[in-house]
Design a protein around this motif. Structure first.
Motif, short mmCIF file in Angstrom:
data_model
loop_
_atom_site.label_atom_id
_atom_site.label_comp_id
_atom_site.label_asym_id
_atom_site.label_seq_id
_atom_site.Cartn_x
_atom_site.Cartn_y
_atom_site.Cartn_z
N MET A 1 -13.02 -3.56 -9.03
CA MET A 1 -12.12 -3.10 -7.97
C MET A 1 -10.77 -2.73 -8.57
N THR A 2 -10.20 -1.68 -8.04
CA THR A 2 -8.87 -1.24 -8.48
C THR A 2 -7.85 -2.32 -8.16
N GLN A 3 -6.93 -2.50 -9.06
CA GLN A 3 -5.91 -3.53 -8.84
C GLN A 3 -4.62 -2.93 -8.31
N ALA A 4 -3.90 -3.77 -7.60
CA ALA A 4 -2.58 -3.34 -7.12
C ALA A 4 -1.65 -3.22 -8.31
N ILE A 5 -0.78 -2.24 -8.25
CA ILE A 5 0.23 -2.04 -9.29
C ILE A 5 1.50 -2.77 -8.87
N ARG A 6 2.15 -3.40 -9.81
CA ARG A 6 3.44 -4.03 -9.50
C ARG A 6 4.47 -2.92 -9.39
N ALA A 7 4.97 -2.69 -8.19
CA ALA A 7 5.92 -1.60 -7.97
C ALA A 7 7.35 -2.06 -8.22
N GLY A 8 7.53 -3.34 -8.44
CA GLY A 8 8.85 -3.88 -8.70
C GLY A 8 8.74 -5.36 -8.93
N GLU A 9 9.78 -5.94 -9.48
CA GLU A 9 9.76 -7.37 -9.78
C GLU A 9 10.67 -8.16 -8.86
N ARG A 10 11.20 -7.46 -7.86
CA ARG A 10 12.07 -8.10 -6.87
C ARG A 10 11.69 -7.57 -5.50
N PRO A 11 11.86 -8.36 -4.45
CA PRO A 11 11.58 -7.84 -3.11
C PRO A 11 12.56 -6.72 -2.76
N ILE A 12 12.16 -5.87 -1.84
CA ILE A 12 13.00 -4.76 -1.40
C ILE A 12 13.52 -5.08 0.00
N GLN A 13 14.84 -5.09 0.09
CA GLN A 13 15.52 -5.46 1.34
C GLN A 13 15.61 -4.25 2.25
N VAL A 14 15.10 -4.40 3.48
CA VAL A 14 15.12 -3.29 4.43
C VAL A 14 15.65 -3.81 5.77
N GLU A 15 16.51 -3.01 6.38
CA GLU A 15 16.97 -3.33 7.74
C GLU A 15 15.95 -2.74 8.71
N VAL A 16 15.22 -3.59 9.40
CA VAL A 16 14.20 -3.10 10.32
C VAL A 16 14.72 -3.13 11.75
N GLU A 17 14.05 -2.36 12.58
CA GLU A 17 14.43 -2.26 13.99
C GLU A 17 13.36 -2.90 14.85
N ALA A 18 13.77 -3.69 15.81
CA ALA A 18 12.83 -4.37 16.71
C ALA A 18 11.89 -3.37 17.36
N GLY A 19 10.61 -3.67 17.33
CA GLY A 19 9.62 -2.84 18.01
C GLY A 19 9.13 -1.67 17.19
N LYS A 20 9.77 -1.42 16.06
CA LYS A 20 9.38 -0.29 15.23
C LYS A 20 8.22 -0.69 14.30
N THR A 21 7.34 0.28 14.05
CA THR A 21 6.18 0.03 13.20
C THR A 21 6.43 0.54 11.79
N TYR A 22 6.04 -0.28 10.82
CA TYR A 22 6.19 0.07 9.40
C TYR A 22 4.84 -0.09 8.72
N PHE A 23 4.58 0.70 7.71
CA PHE A 23 3.34 0.58 6.95
C PHE A 23 3.67 0.22 5.51
N TRP A 24 3.43 -1.04 5.21
CA TRP A 24 3.75 -1.58 3.89
C TRP A 24 2.69 -1.14 2.88
N CYS A 25 3.13 -0.66 1.75
CA CYS A 25 2.22 -0.25 0.67
C CYS A 25 1.64 -1.49 0.01
N SER A 26 0.32 -1.62 0.04
CA SER A 26 -0.34 -2.76 -0.60
C SER A 26 -0.83 -2.43 -2.01
N CYS A 27 -0.91 -1.15 -2.32
CA CYS A 27 -1.50 -0.74 -3.62
C CYS A 27 -0.48 -0.62 -4.74
N GLY A 28 0.78 -0.46 -4.38
CA GLY A 28 1.83 -0.35 -5.39
C GLY A 28 2.05 1.05 -5.93
#
Ligand code: FES
Length: 78
Positions: A1-28
């Motif tokens: 199975m293909t492995q996820a790529i490490r896209a960074g070594e730190r979390p990415i801080q995002v200001e999100v809005e209540a009720g809004k939908t986001y699609f998080w990249c799982s593959c990197g």
């Protein structure tokens, strides 16, 4: 199975809005980290849908090793 790529070594801080939908990249592979840009095609990965319950700061996982996706759980240190 293909492995996820490490896209960074730190979390990415995002200001999100209540009720809004986001699609998080799982593959990197997205160039729009931490979110999906469609680059997962043919990898077997799919983005994780995340609906913000409240407006505020979210630390999204960039290393793709988290066990609390899409949020950082500190796994980048392991
Ligand atoms: S680009 Fe990574 S899940 Fe879509």
């Amino acid at each position: 199975m293909t492995q996820a790529i490490r896209a960074g070594e730190r979390p990415i801080q995002v200001e999100v809005e209540a009720g809004k939908t986001y699609f998080w990249c799982s593959c990197g592979r997205s160039t729009r980290q931490p979110f999906c840009d469609g680059a997962h095609k043919d990898t077997g990965f799919t983005p994780l849908k995340y609906i913000a319950e409240e407006s505020g700061t979210v630390f999204f996982c960039a290393c793709k090793q988290t066990n609390a996706a899409p949020r950082c759980d500190g796994s980048h240190n392991g």
